[in-house]
Design a protein around this motif. Structure first.
Motif, short mmCIF file in Angstrom:
data_model
loop_
_atom_site.label_atom_id
_atom_site.label_comp_id
_atom_site.label_asym_id
_atom_site.label_seq_id
_atom_site.Cartn_x
_atom_site.Cartn_y
_atom_site.Cartn_z
N LEU A 117 0.83 -1.20 0.00
CA LEU A 117 0.00 0.00 0.00
C LEU A 117 0.87 1.26 0.00
N VAL A 118 1.90 1.26 0.82
CA VAL A 118 2.80 2.41 0.88
C VAL A 118 3.56 2.57 -0.43
N ALA A 119 3.87 1.46 -1.07
CA ALA A 119 4.60 1.53 -2.34
C ALA A 119 3.75 2.09 -3.47
N ASP A 120 2.43 2.09 -3.30
CA ASP A 120 1.53 2.59 -4.35
C ASP A 120 0.39 3.36 -3.68
N LEU A 121 0.73 4.48 -3.09
CA LEU A 121 -0.25 5.27 -2.33
C LEU A 121 -1.37 5.79 -3.22
N LYS A 122 -1.07 6.08 -4.48
CA LYS A 122 -2.09 6.60 -5.38
C LYS A 122 -3.22 5.58 -5.54
N ASN A 123 -2.86 4.34 -5.86
CA ASN A 123 -3.89 3.32 -6.03
C ASN A 123 -4.57 2.97 -4.72
N ALA A 124 -3.83 3.03 -3.61
CA ALA A 124 -4.43 2.77 -2.31
C ALA A 124 -5.50 3.80 -1.99
N ALA A 125 -5.21 5.08 -2.26
CA ALA A 125 -6.18 6.15 -2.00
C ALA A 125 -7.39 6.04 -2.92
N VAL A 126 -7.14 5.73 -4.19
CA VAL A 126 -8.25 5.60 -5.14
C VAL A 126 -9.14 4.43 -4.74
N TYR A 127 -8.54 3.32 -4.31
CA TYR A 127 -9.33 2.18 -3.88
C TYR A 127 -10.19 2.54 -2.68
N LEU A 128 -9.60 3.25 -1.72
CA LEU A 128 -10.34 3.62 -0.52
C LEU A 128 -11.54 4.50 -0.86
N VAL A 129 -11.34 5.49 -1.72
CA VAL A 129 -12.43 6.39 -2.10
C VAL A 129 -13.48 5.63 -2.92
N THR A 130 -13.02 4.81 -3.87
CA THR A 130 -13.94 4.06 -4.72
C THR A 130 -14.76 3.08 -3.88
N ARG A 131 -14.09 2.43 -2.96
CA ARG A 131 -14.79 1.49 -2.07
C ARG A 131 -15.85 2.20 -1.24
N PHE A 132 -15.54 3.41 -0.81
CA PHE A 132 -16.48 4.20 -0.03
C PHE A 132 -17.69 4.59 -0.89
N VAL A 133 -17.43 5.05 -2.11
CA VAL A 133 -18.53 5.44 -3.01
C VAL A 133 -19.40 4.23 -3.37
N LEU A 134 -18.75 3.10 -3.68
CA LEU A 134 -19.51 1.89 -3.98
C LEU A 134 -20.35 1.46 -2.78
N GLY A 135 -19.80 1.66 -1.59
CA GLY A 135 -20.55 1.33 -0.39
C GLY A 135 -21.81 2.17 -0.26
N ILE A 136 -21.72 3.45 -0.61
CA ILE A 136 -22.89 4.33 -0.56
C ILE A 136 -23.94 3.89 -1.58
N VAL A 137 -23.47 3.62 -2.82
CA VAL A 137 -24.39 3.19 -3.89
C VAL A 137 -25.09 1.89 -3.51
N VAL A 138 -24.32 0.93 -3.03
CA VAL A 138 -24.90 -0.35 -2.63
C VAL A 138 -25.80 -0.18 -1.42
N GLY A 139 -25.42 0.72 -0.52
CA GLY A 139 -26.26 0.98 0.65
C GLY A 139 -27.63 1.50 0.25
N ILE A 140 -27.68 2.39 -0.75
CA ILE A 140 -28.96 2.91 -1.23
C ILE A 140 -29.78 1.79 -1.86
N ALA A 141 -29.12 0.98 -2.70
CA ALA A 141 -29.82 -0.14 -3.33
C ALA A 141 -30.34 -1.12 -2.29
N MET A 142 -29.51 -1.42 -1.27
CA MET A 142 -29.93 -2.32 -0.21
C MET A 142 -31.11 -1.76 0.56
N PHE A 143 -31.09 -0.45 0.82
CA PHE A 143 -32.18 0.19 1.55
C PHE A 143 -33.50 0.02 0.80
N ILE A 144 -33.46 0.22 -0.51
CA ILE A 144 -34.67 0.07 -1.32
C ILE A 144 -35.16 -1.38 -1.30
N LEU A 145 -34.23 -2.32 -1.46
CA LEU A 145 -34.61 -3.73 -1.46
C LEU A 145 -35.14 -4.18 -0.09
#
Length: 318
Positions: free
Chosen positions: A210-238
């Motif tokens: 992770l330290v060797a590739d901080l750019k991809n680590a940060a992008v993964y963290l943000v993307t994972r967070f956004v995907l979590g929000i999207v899935v959370g909304i879908a789960m709430f509806i279901l």
């Protein structure tokens, strides 16, 4: 540009693998994954005892332990049993984190095939996460003592200032610990499986790439967070749809029955509530299966981009 980031490139592949695993529909696969979802994800909390069957005075009289004939040792015994069951549930959840990785990496969805051999790693993960939770509680308590208690000694206006400072500090603290929990589940657990090592050794290896590739680590963290929000909304509806499908018929039965049962209405309410939960909980777990599977595939696909030596998805798609 998106191909330069592991987090973006893995989304389509994770969706494809999830579809290949779950479709055509196989009841056995879905049910076993639903059990895993129960332990590693849960279905949310609902307190059936929050319903008040009478006025405030009646409720107070009904909930005095002495009136129920419970002694203090009995109450402590009940509390201890509940805590023990909660710890057991959390421990099993830690074990199933590894079993889930084994299932997806091998393509064989089985609850028992590797459960026994993962109990030791599950215990290590459980203790590690328990330590993190205790540290989080201690850190939050320290922040309260640092910001709120001195302000409370000055006056009400100072308490407001203390809370204004405290809330961002707690949010930052939650973000830090949430990130640690996320990387532990997504990367450290499969690294422990691949290298047959403990939590600390697994974290050292994860930290190194992770330290060797901080750019991809940060992008993964943000993307994972956004995907979590999207899935959370879908789960709430279901979840709302499931509750409506289960609740409307039972609610109609309750309204019709309560018109005739009179004093037995509270008992009928409890009965229908239990029946509704017995129907809704399995459905809610099945609803979670595609999302839980997607996120675990997604993490494994991103992990192999960070560290090809830890590729656990050698088995091709079905």
């Amino acid at each position: 540009m998106t191909n330069d980031f592991y987090a973006f490139g893995a989304i389509d592949a994770a969706i494809s693998r999830t579809k290949s695993l779950l479709w055509p529909f196989n009841a056995g696969v879905w049910l076993r994954l639903a059990v895993i979802a129960l332990f590693i994800g849960g279905v949310g909390g609902f307190n059936p005892f929050s319903y008040n069957f009478g006025g405030a005075d009646d409720f107070d009289q009904a909930t005095v332990p002495g009136d129920l004939g419970l002694s203090d040792p009995t109450i402590l015994l009940i509390i201890g049993a509940v805590l023990l069951l909660a710890l057991l549930f959390l421990y099993l959840g830690s074990v199933f984190q590894f079993v889930f990785v084994d299932c997806l990496s091998s393509g064989e969805i089985s609850l028992s095939r590797t459960f026994g051999m993962r109990t030791g790693k599950g215990l290590r993960l459980f203790l590690f996460q328990a330590l993190l939770i205790l540290l989080l509680i201690a850190a939050m308590a320290f922040l309260v003592v640092l910001f709120v208690l001195p302000a409370a000694a000055v006056g009400n206006a100072s308490i407001l200032v203390g809370l204004i400072v405290l809330i961002p500090a707690i949010l930052l603290l939650a973000l830090v610990f949430g990130t640690i929990f996320l990387f532990t589940t997504d990367f450290v657990v499969p690294v422990m499986v691949a290298d047959d090592c403990g939590v600390i050794a697994g974290w050292k290896k994860v930290w190194s790439f992770l330290v060797a590739d901080l750019k991809n680590a940060a992008v993964y963290l943000v993307t994972r967070f956004v995907l979590g929000i999207v899935v959370g909304i879908a789960m709430f509806i279901l979840v709302l749809l499931v509750l409506l499908i289960v609740g409307i018929p039972l609610g109609g039965i309750a309204l019709l029955a309560m018109a005739f049962v009179g004093d037995a209405a509270p008992a009928l309410f409890i009965l229908l509530l239990v029946v509704g939960m017995l129907i809704a909980i399995p459905l809610l777990l099945l609803v979670q299966v595609p999302f839980v599977t997607f996120f675990r595939y997604y993490a494994l696909l991103v992990l192999r981009e960070f560290s090809p030596e830890h590729d656990l998805l050698a088995v091709p798609e079905a």
